[in-house]
Structures are given as structure tokens and as C-alpha cells.
Design a protein around this motif. Structure first.
Motif, PDB file in Angstrom:
ATOM      1  N   LEU A   1       0.794  -1.220   0.000  1.00  0.00           N
ATOM      2  CA  LEU A   1       0.000   0.000   0.000  1.00  0.00           C
ATOM      3  C   LEU A   1       0.829   1.275   0.000  1.00  0.00           C
ATOM      4  N   ALA A   2       2.115   1.135   0.291  1.00  0.00           N
ATOM      5  CA  ALA A   2       3.000   2.305   0.391  1.00  0.00           C
ATOM      6  C   ALA A   2       2.431   3.350   1.333  1.00  0.00           C
ATOM      7  N   SER A   3       1.806   2.896   2.411  1.00  0.00           N
ATOM      8  CA  SER A   3       1.324   3.851   3.411  1.00  0.00           C
ATOM      9  C   SER A   3       1.060   3.122   4.714  1.00  0.00           C
ATOM     10  N   GLY A   4       0.877   3.876   5.782  1.00  0.00           N
ATOM     11  CA  GLY A   4       0.602   3.274   7.077  1.00  0.00           C
ATOM     12  C   GLY A   4      -0.592   3.943   7.714  1.00  0.00           C
ATOM     13  N   LYS A   5      -1.346   3.189   8.481  1.00  0.00           N
ATOM     14  CA  LYS A   5      -2.572   3.718   9.044  1.00  0.00           C
ATOM     15  C   LYS A   5      -2.923   2.877  10.261  1.00  0.00           C
ATOM     16  N   PRO A   6      -3.088   3.482  11.434  1.00  0.00           N
ATOM     17  CA  PRO A   6      -3.399   2.669  12.611  1.00  0.00           C
ATOM     18  C   PRO A   6      -4.786   2.047  12.536  1.00  0.00           C
ATOM     19  N   HIS A   7      -5.628   2.605  11.659  1.00  0.00           N
ATOM     20  CA  HIS A   7      -6.994   2.138  11.556  1.00  0.00           C
ATOM     21  C   HIS A   7      -7.110   0.888  10.690  1.00  0.00           C
ATOM     22  N   ASN A   8      -6.000   0.466  10.123  1.00  0.00           N
ATOM     23  CA  ASN A   8      -6.041  -0.637   9.166  1.00  0.00           C
ATOM     24  C   ASN A   8      -6.389  -1.980   9.766  1.00  0.00           C
ATOM     25  N   THR A   9      -6.747  -2.849   8.922  1.00  0.00           N
ATOM     26  CA  THR A   9      -6.817  -4.289   9.223  1.00  0.00           C
ATOM     27  C   THR A   9      -7.527  -4.649  10.524  1.00  0.00           C
ATOM     28  N   ILE A  10      -8.577  -3.904  10.849  1.00  0.00           N
ATOM     29  CA  ILE A  10      -9.399  -4.347  11.975  1.00  0.00           C
ATOM     30  C   ILE A  10     -10.184  -5.541  11.475  1.00  0.00           C
ATOM     31  N   GLY A  11     -10.132  -6.644  12.177  1.00  0.00           N
ATOM     32  CA  GLY A  11     -10.862  -7.813  11.702  1.00  0.00           C
ATOM     33  C   GLY A  11     -10.006  -8.738  10.868  1.00  0.00           C
ATOM     34  N   LEU A  12      -8.729  -8.418  10.732  1.00  0.00           N
ATOM     35  CA  LEU A  12      -7.868  -9.292   9.933  1.00  0.00           C
ATOM     36  C   LEU A  12      -7.734 -10.670  10.558  1.00  0.00           C
TER      37      LEU A  12
END
Lengths: 351, 330, 312
Positions: free
Chosen positions: B241-252
Motif C-alpha cells: 500500500l505504500a502507506s501506514g494507518k493505525p486504523h487498518n486491518t481491523i478484523g484481519l
């Protein structure tokens, strides 16, 4: 029947005092840093307001969830789906209050009777709980997996029901559940108190409490004793579902809107933390009072973070640390290691 | 001619994995017939690219579940890794490969902590990994609250750019990491003592102890492996994704566990194949491709379908377990 | 033996795939793919509806995907594989799109961006249709300066601090407000675009004794949360404390009607018609403007009834 299986005096009482001390510590800390934390005032409209009331009000949902979760936890299970069940219940209520939202119509006029608006979502929530219970008790799937699936599916169901939208419904009688006041205190607080008291009465005055603990401690032995373990297990999940549904109704009533994605998101973690901090054992003795205090501790952590103007997510870190520390303290192994350590120190001194 | 006699017996134990593989091929075939453009190398490569990071984590989760445990922290580890790498790059100009190494170190410490708490303090797995999930998610937000794009990082650009041109797509290097981990996972599970120990611990822990197997060490290692692979998955995700986000991948974690279950691994532990997980990941990926092809099949239908698949496989497992138990008794 | 048989089959399949090449069926109907962001927001749902309605009106077959960024990249690839004629994209983040946009360009599929932008060379995408967020902030700032008559305390409910709309709405607002020394922004905190978070933030401010005359929220959702918090604290939103926000959704207009909210700046989510018009032009090979700004205006108690649809 006084609810005691063993001859030992109730170890939960000691633990309960510890937990109560924990809550007091957090509140005291806030008081020291910001004295206005404890300000409570009676306003002209007869409503009592203040930060402490906020904690009780915001924490009401977790308290209700924690009551249901306690019984499930006591049977040696867990329910990760409570947040999603909250969302489904909220979605059902929204559909009944404002079925025309998707077409841009206002709320239904006249409104269906309040009891019906409450009953149908609660029945659905209980049904979802029943599915959980059946998967655990009859199909013998591990509780964590069964409820993980339900967590996934129920949220999908909630989104499906309102087609991904967020129906709003201001001013309808239903919103009293979340916004109303009784004798000066917010209604959600009364609802949580009622749920707690009724559950305590039922589990302590009948054999139900004992049976639940028995099933949790030793399922096989309980079955041989004639306890209907499958029924009891399923029952706890149905009840947990009921609590989740009720918490969901209180939540969406307070917001005057149902957000299928956000309702109850991550709240299962709060509920589980409340139960564990409260001292209930995983498969064994349970304490509803402990869970309520645990829920209030969790809520206080959240409120402290807001109050001190820290970013909301700091509360996640706090909750994690508190939870693991409490779990460690409660763990028998820690006591064993400590005893070993103490014994070796004593023997070295004796030499 | 002789070779046909050696066709594998349809033993009861193979039912789950055969079901998985059949479902995958059936779905792929059906989709290829129904949707123009589906049957192409470009699409095939894309499934790998989209699901590479999930696959890496799923390999680790397979070992955890075979041993009878569970790891709920993987999603948060991915989010933390991505925002950490992004933040280090933005605020300190740290080249991504350095922050990636640091993350692997953090993953190692996390895995050790989780493993020790579960093994030596006998805390329930779901609790310890649930707390880890909380903790890492919270730390991710502490690192930074919003999204950070990663621009002009040589390592990431290299990983994305380099690869084998396959048809209209580019099988980038970061996808190869997935394939490498997959092969390693298969080899470790089948041919190493550690692999055999994992199966033994999952099958019957007390027997394993009585047999003198290093149960405690194995259990700790399993969680170290899971956290490390989750971190690696997070690294691949960040590159993708070439980016970072703390909100990512909830539910992974649900995604990963579902893939492992659909792959035929027994939730009660003791049985399962890494190759099955591979197909499980692909099946999950396929189901979630459908909304882009059929407008009426919205994403929540995909969620429900996956839930049904998981349920089906659990029922199959229960059936297999009962059959095996009966066979043992007779 | 079983293994080598399977391996041969697999290689055969892959080989066939290479030649299959993935050509889309051409039945004359135009097919457009829309990669939308999965967000709990009535605004975004309205945007999706607008696109769907316009597609239906034009007789275009619409493929829809509503996910996060990773899912959007995959969806874009799925659209390309199907050989769609055009792509509409509302990018969730600014970076990470270069590779897939290049793939779309190689396949001769024009891409039009809706409601926000991204960081990629301009030749990779045809056009961006969005609001001028800074302008929205300035509109709000002027209204506030006028209403407060140059004197008062303001609190700001921020959107996602890394998102363009939030950053620019704040900048535009500050540009105007900073000209009035009597107006002070005492608090500014993110409510993450959500009603629940917005409520909790304002609740905490009130509990901490923060005094303010006006709430400026970057979106209506958070403003509704602020209204909830104010009512719970016994204060009258819309009267004792003024509320202004952005988006102009239906719920906001209903709040203005009830007297609980004062104003909202329009940020039109009805990007369907303009989106398709631009996309069709690009598909035809016509030159289109790189940046297309949608006009916005402010609605308060005086003119909210004039809105054509009563809010979005």
C-alpha cells in the motif's frame, strides 16, 4: 442452598475488595489531578449531572454486557459476538421505527408500541445467542471460534438490514431508553441496575448459579450428577445474547441513530475485560458484583483518557496493561512461583 | 501403468483438504465461465498480490491452530508495523528496511511474551492474544493517529518495481516472500522435529508431555513464529500500500482464522496442512473478488458466504473427528 | 506420482491462462467500475446512490466495490481484468496507487477521481472532481465571524487529521477567523468524522469546564454528536451554543428545523452526473480539465428551506 460448592470461605470476597480498591484508585487519581472530576450537581430540570454520572451512563452498556458475559465465562466459554449482536438489535429497531429511511421518508407515524420495538430486536438477539449456544454445546465447537463466526456474521447481517446506511430517528419515544431520566439519574443506569439485580436474584436464590459454576468447573462430573449441562450452557449464551440486544437498544436509543458499522465496535473487549478484572473465574466461581465494578473500572479508564484530553486510543493501551496485570495476579501459576521463591528464600535464611 | 495403482486412498482424514481444493477449483472454474476476463494470468497474479500478506500470516496461524491455540493479535500487529514504518520514514527519514528490522525485533519480543505468558503462567490463549491485540492497536495510535503515505523510499520502491512480468501484471518481489514462507511452512511442518512436535502438542498435550517432548519450548516457539510472521505480513502489507494507518486491518484475525479453517485445519488441534491454508486464503480472496464482478453481490454477502463456508468446514471436521474416534474405538 | 500429475495439470492451466488473455465480452453496453470507500457516513452512501442512479439513467452497467484501500486496489485490478470502459475512484488514501493506475493506463481505461485526490503523476488519471475544502472552511469562518460579531469562544471538531477535507476546512476557517482577534479557538480535537466520538469529545470538554459559544465541526456527523453532548449536559444547542458544520446531510437540515443546529456548508455528494459526464468525455478521447471544482454554498436558518432536496 447457599451457593457454595467448597468448604473454603468465599475467595471471591477478598478478590472483590481488591477490585473495588482498584476502582477507587483510578477515581482517586483523577481527583488528585483534576479536582473538578467529582463535581455532581442537581440541575433545574431535576436531572443530576456530572462526570461521575457520565461514567455511570456511558458504562451502563458495558455493565449490561458484563452481566451476560459473566455467566458465559463461568461455564468456561466466551462470547466475542456481543458487539455485533448489539448492532443487529439496533438495526432491527431502526427498521421498525423508520422503515422508510432508505426512501427518504420520516419516522413511522404512528410509531409501533414501544414494547414491540424492544421485544423484536431482543428476540432476534436471543436467537443469535441460541445459535452460539447450539454451536458450543451441541456441535461442540470451541466457544471462541463459534462466537468469532457469529461476530463476523451478525455484523454482516446488521449492515444488510439497513443496507449500509445510518438511519436516524430523533424525538421518538424509543429514544427515552437512552436519553430519558428517572428520579434524576439517566435511564440506562437504571436499566443496568435492574439487569444486575434480577440476575443476582435468579442465580443466587435458585440452583441456577450453582449449576453454572458446576458446569464450568467440571463438565463431565456435572453431567454425571444429573445436571443438564447442555441446557445450562446454551442458556448462558441465550442470556448473553439478550444482554447484548438490550445494550444495543440502549446504545442506539442514546444516539437516536443506528450505525451498523460502529455500534458495539470493539466493545466485546471491554466486556471481557470487565468480567476478568471483576474476578470471575474461567470455568468456575462467578461474581456479578465484581463484573459491574470491573465494567466501571474499564469505563473510568476511558473517561479518564477523555477527561485528561489524551487521545482516545491511549485507553486501549491502559486497558491492555491493566487486564494482563490483573490476569497475572489472579493466575495460580504466579502464586506457585511466588511460593517457590518465598520457600527458597526462607530455606536459605534457615541455613 | 503401475503408477495408477498408487493413487491416494480416500481416507477420512483427507476429506477436509480435498474438499478445500475442490471448492477452490470449482469456484475458479465457475467464475472463469461466468465472467469475461476472469481466466487470465493478470487476474491470477492479482489474487496473489492482494492476498500475499494474509497468506504469510495464515501460515503462522496454521501452526498455532494445529497446536490447539489461537492468536487474535495479528491484525493489530500489521497495523502497528505499517504505521511504525511510515512514521519513522516521515519524521526521521529512517529508510524502511531499518524500521522493518526493528519491527521484526518488536515482533520477536511480542511473540516471546505471549508464548511465555501462555506456557509458563498458564493464562488462556485467547486472553493473552486479546490483550496483545488491544495493546498493539493502542500503540499504533500512539505512534500516529492518521494516515501517512510513504513516498520516495528506495527499498519499498524496489520491492514493488522488481518482479517477473507475467502477462499484463507484475509478480513483484513482495509476493515472492509469500511463496517462500509458504514453502518453508510446508517443509517445517512435514520434515522437522519442531513440526512433528506441533502436531503432537495439538493432538494430545498430556501425551506429548508423557512422551518427553519439549512441549513448553514448542509452545513458546509457535507464538514467536506467529508474531514474527504477522510482522512480516505487516511489512509486505506496507509495501503493497505504500502507506501506514493505525486504523487498518481491523478484523484481519477473523480473515486469517477463516482462511485456515477453510483450508481444512482442525480447530481442536492436531491436524491440518499448510498447503490447505494456502487454498483457504485463495478461496477467501475469491469470495471477496465477487462484488467487483456482480453488482448485486455486495460485500456483506461475501461476509455471510465466508461465514457459511467456515461453518461447513467445522461441521466436516466434527464429522471427521467422530469417524476417527469411532475407528480408534473399534 | 500423484504429485507430478498434479503439477503437470497446474502448469497446463497456467499456460492456457497466458493465452486466454482476458478479453472482455463486447456487447455494446458501456461498463464502468466504481471503487468506493467503506465508511460509516450517510454522505458517502448518498454519493454512491448518486453514481448508481446516474449509471441507471445513462444505461451504463455499473460494477461497484465498497472497501478499504487494499480492497480498492484489488477492485481496480478486477475492473481492469473485466475490461471495463471507465473507472470512477474515491481514493481512501493519497499514496500507493501508482502501479495500478499505470495498469489502467496500459489498458486504455480512463480513471476519474471523485471527492478527493491522490499523489500520482497527473497523466495517470483523467480528472479529479471535488469540492474546494478550503473554500468551505472560509464560508464557515465568515458566517461565524458575522454571527459572533467578532467576539466569542469557538471549539473545533476535527475530521481525520490526515485527510484533505479536514486539513483544508480547518485552514480555510482559520484564514478568516484569524482576522478577528476577539474570536478565540479554545479547543480543537479530532472526532474522527463519527457521531459517537464527536459526542465523547464534547462531553469531556463540558465535564472539564471548557466554556464556548460555538462548535465548528468538519462534518455533520460530529456536529450531531456535539448536539447530543450539549443536551445531556443541560445546555441548549442551537441557542446557547451555536453549531455549524459541513456536508449538509438530511439529518443536519432536520436538526436546523428543530432549532438544534444553526448552519451547515454544502459539500455536495451528488457527484454522479458530473462524474459520468467527465468520464464519458475522457472515454471518447476528449480533453478534460484535470481539476473540476464543485460549487458549494452555506445553508442556515434563513435559507435551509431553499435547498432543492432538503439535504443530502
Amino acid at each position: 442452598m447457599d451457593g457454595k460448592l467448597l468448604q473454603n470461605p468465599n475467595p471471591l470476597t477478598k478478590r472483590f475488595l481488591f477490585v473495588l480498591a482498584g476502582l477507587a484508585a483510578i477515581l482517586l487519581l483523577n481527583l488528585i489531578i483534576s479536582p473538578e472530576f467529582f463535581q455532581v450537581s442537581l440541575h433545574e430540570d431535576g436531572k443530576i449531572r456530572g462526570n461521575l454520572i457520565n461514567i455511570l451512563n456511558n458504562g451502563a452498556r458495558v455493565c449490561i454486557l458484563a452481566v451476560g458475559m459473566t455467566l458465559v465465562y463461568a461455564t468456561g466459554g466466551i462470547d466475542l459476538s456481543v458487539g455485533s449482536v448489539m448492532a443487529t438489535a439496533g438495526a432491527m429497531a431502526a427498521l421498525m421505527i423508520r422503515p422508510g429511511y432508505l426512501q427518504g421518508l420520516p419516522v413511522a407515524n404512528p410509531q409501533p408500541p414501544l414494547l414491540l420495538i424492544m421485544a423484536v430486536p431482543l428476540l432476534i438477539a436471543m436467537l443469535l445467542g441460541l445459535i452460539n449456544g447450539a454451536l458450543v454445546a451441541l456441535v461442540r465447537i470451541q466457544p471462541i471460534i463459534a462466537t468469532l463466526i457469529m461476530m463476523y456474521s451478525a455484523r454482516g447481517l446488521a449492515v444488510l438490514m439497513v443496507e449500509g446506511q445510518t438511519p436516524t430517528y430523533h424525538g421518538v419515544p424509543f429514544t427515552k431508553l437512552g436519553l430519558g431520566y428517572f428520579l434524576g439519574l439517566p435511564l440506562p443506569v437504571w436499566i443496568a441496575a435492574a439487569v444486575f439485580l434480577i440476575t443476582v436474584l435468579v442465580t443466587k436464590r435458585t440452583a441456577l448459579g450453582v449449576f453454572i459454576e458446576a458446569v464450568g468447573e467440571n463438565r463431565k462430573a456435572s453431567r454425571y450428577m444429573g445436571i443438564r449441562t447442555r441446557l445450562i450452557t446454551m442458556g448462558t449464551y441465550v442470556f448473553c445474547g439478550l444482554c447484548a440486544g438490550l445494550a444495543g437498544l440502549v446504545h442506539v436509543a442514546g444516539e437516536s441513530s443506528t450505525s451498523p458499522y460502529n455500534t458495539g465496535n470493539m466493545i466485546e473487549l471491554d466486556a471481557i475485560a470487565a468480567v476478568i478484572i471483576g474476578g470471575t473465574m474461567w470455568g468456575g466461581r462467578f461474581t456479578l458484583a465484581g463484573s459491574i465494578v470491573g465494567a466501571l473500572i474499564i469505563q473510568s479508564l476511558s473517561t479518564t483518557v477523555y477527561f485528561q484530553r489524551w487521545p482516545y486510543e491511549y485507553s486501549l493501551v491502559f486497558k491492555a496493561v491493566v487486564l494482563i496485570v490483573v490476569a497475572l495476579i489472579q493466575s495460580e501459576k504466579l502464586r506457585a512461583y511466588a511460593a517457590q521463591g518465598w520457600a527458597s528464600i526462607k530455606s536459605r535464611r534457615a541455613r | 501403468m503401475n503408477s495408477f495403482k498408487k493413487l491416494p486412498k480416500l481416507s477420512v482424514n483427507n476429506i477436509p483438504i480435498l474438499t478445500t481444493i475442490s471448492i477452490f477449483f470449482l469456484m475458479y472454474a465457475a467464475a472463469s465461465i461466468m465472467f469475461p476476463g476472469f481466466f487470465s494470468l493478470y487476474n491470477f497474479v492479482n489474487i496473489f498480490k492482494t492476498n500475499a500478506f494474509v497468506g504469510i500470516i495464515a501460515v503462522g496461524m496454521t501452526f498455532v491452530i494445529i497446536s490447539g491455540g489461537i492468536d487474535l493479535s495479528v491484525g493489530s500487529v500489521v497495523a502497528f508495523t505499517s504505521i511504525f514504518i511510515a512514521k519513522m520514514h516521515q519524521s526521521y527519514g529512517m529508510p524502511s528496511w531499518i524500521s522493518m528490522l526493528i519491527c521484526l525485533g518488536i515482533g520477536l519480543v511480542l511473540g516471546l511474551s505471549i508464548g511465555c505468558l501462555i506456557t509458563y503462567f498458564e493464562l488462556p490463549e485467547f486472553l493473552v492474544t486479546l490483550v496483545a491485540m488491544f495493546l498493539m492497536r493502542g500503540l499504533a495510535y500512539v505512534v500516529h493517529q492518521g494516515t501517512i503515505s510513504i513516498q520516495d523510499d528506495p527499498f519499498i520502491a524496489f520491492m514493488k518495481r522488481t518482479g517477473i512480468r507475467v502477462g499484463a501484471g507484475n509478480l513483484s518481489l513482495y509476493v515472492w516472500v509469500f511463496i517462500l514462507i509458504l514453502i518453508l511452512g510446508i517443509l517445517v511442518s512435514k520434515y522437522t522435529r519442531f513440526g512433528r512436535n506441533v502436531y503432537a502438542v495439538g493432538g494430545n498435550e498430556s501425551s506429548a508431555v508423557l512422551m518427553g517432548l519439549p512441549v513448553k519450548r514448542t509452545k513458546v516457539l509457535i507464538y514467536v513464529m506467529s508474531s514474527l510472521l504477522a510482522t512480516l505480513g505487516g511489512i509486505v502489507f506496507t509495501i503493497h500500500l505504500a502507506s501506514g494507518k493505525p486504523h487498518n486491518t481491523i478484523g484481519l484475525e477473523l480473515h486469517v482464522i477463516a482462511s485456515v479453517v477453510i483450508g481444512g485445519t482442525l480447530l481442536t488441534g492436531g491436524a491440518g496442512r499448510v498447503i490447505g491454508t494456502f487454498f483457504g486464503v485463495l478461496i477467501y480472496g475469491l469470495v471477496f473478488k465477487l462484488p467487483a464482478y456482480i453488482s448485486a453481490f455486495r460485500e456483506w454477502w461475501a461476509q455471510i458466504l465466508v461465514g457459511l463456508l467456515v461453518l461447513t468446514f467445522i461441521l466436516i471436521q466434527t464429522f471427521v473427528a467422530e469417524k476417527t474416534a469411532r475407528a480408534v474405538e473399534s | 506420482m500423484k504429485r507430478s500429475l498434479l503439477l503437470t495439470m497446474a502448469l497446463l492451466l497456467l499456460g492456457t491462462m497466458a493465452f486466454a488473455n482476458g478479453q472482455a465480452a463486447d456487447d455494446g453496453k458501456i461498463v464502468v467500475g466504481f471503487a468506493q470507500i467503506k465508511e460509516d457516513s450517510p454522505w458517502r452512501t448518498t454519493e454512491t446512490n448518486s453514481v448508481q442512479q446516474e449509471a441507471e439513467r445513462l444505461g451504463i452497467e455499473l460494477k461497484l466495490s465498497v472497501t478499504d484501500q487494499a480492497g480498492q486496489i484489488a477492485a481496480l485490478r478486477d475492473f481492469i481484468a473485466q475490461g471495463v470502459d471507465g473507472i470512477l475512484l474515491a481514493p481512501q488514501t493519497r499514496s500507493g496507487w501508482d502501479e495500478v493506475l499505470q495498469e489502467a493506463k496500459d489498458a486504455n481505461i480512463p480513471v476519474v477521481l471523485l471527492d478527493r485526490g491522490l499523489d500520482a503523476p497527473e497523466h495517470l488519471w483523467a480528472a479529479q472532481i471535488s469540492s474546494d475544502f478550503a473554500f468551505e472552511g472560509r464560508l464557515a469562518g465568515e458566517w461565524v465571524a458575522d454571527r459572533l460579531q467578532g467576539n466569542g469562544k469557538v471549539v473545533e471538531l476535527f475530521g481525520d487529521p490526515a485527510a484533505d477535507p479536514a486539513i483544508l476546512r480547518s485552514e480555510g476557517f482559520m484564514e478568516i477567523i484569524s482576522q478577528y482577534p476577539g474570536i478565540e479557538v479554545v479547543e480543537s480535537k479530532t472526532g474522527e468524522w463519527s457521531q459517537d466520538k464527536g459526542r465523547q469529545v464534547v462531553e469531556a470538554w463540558l465535564a472539564a469546564g471548557v466554556e464556548f459559544d460555538l462548535v465548528y465541526a468538519h462534518n455533520d456527523g460530529m456536529a450531531l454528536g456535539a448536539i447530543d453532548a450539549l443536551k445531556a449536559a443541560g445546555k441548549k444547542p442551537g441557542q446557547e451554543v451555536l453549531i455549524i458544520s459541513v456536508d449538509a446531510i438530511k439529518a443536519a437540515f432536520e436538526a436546523i428545523e428543530r432549532g438544534e443546529m444553526n448552519a451547515t456548508v454544502e459539500c455536495s455528494p451528488l457527484l454522479g452526473p458530473m462524474g459520468f459526464a467527465t468520464l464519458m468525455a475522457a472515454m471518447d478521447g476528449q480533453a478534460v480539465d484535470q481539476y473540476i471544482i464543485t460549487p458549494d454554498s452555506l445553508y442556515d436558518e434563513s435559507n435551509y428551506k431553499d435547498h432543492p432536496t432538503g439535504g443530502f
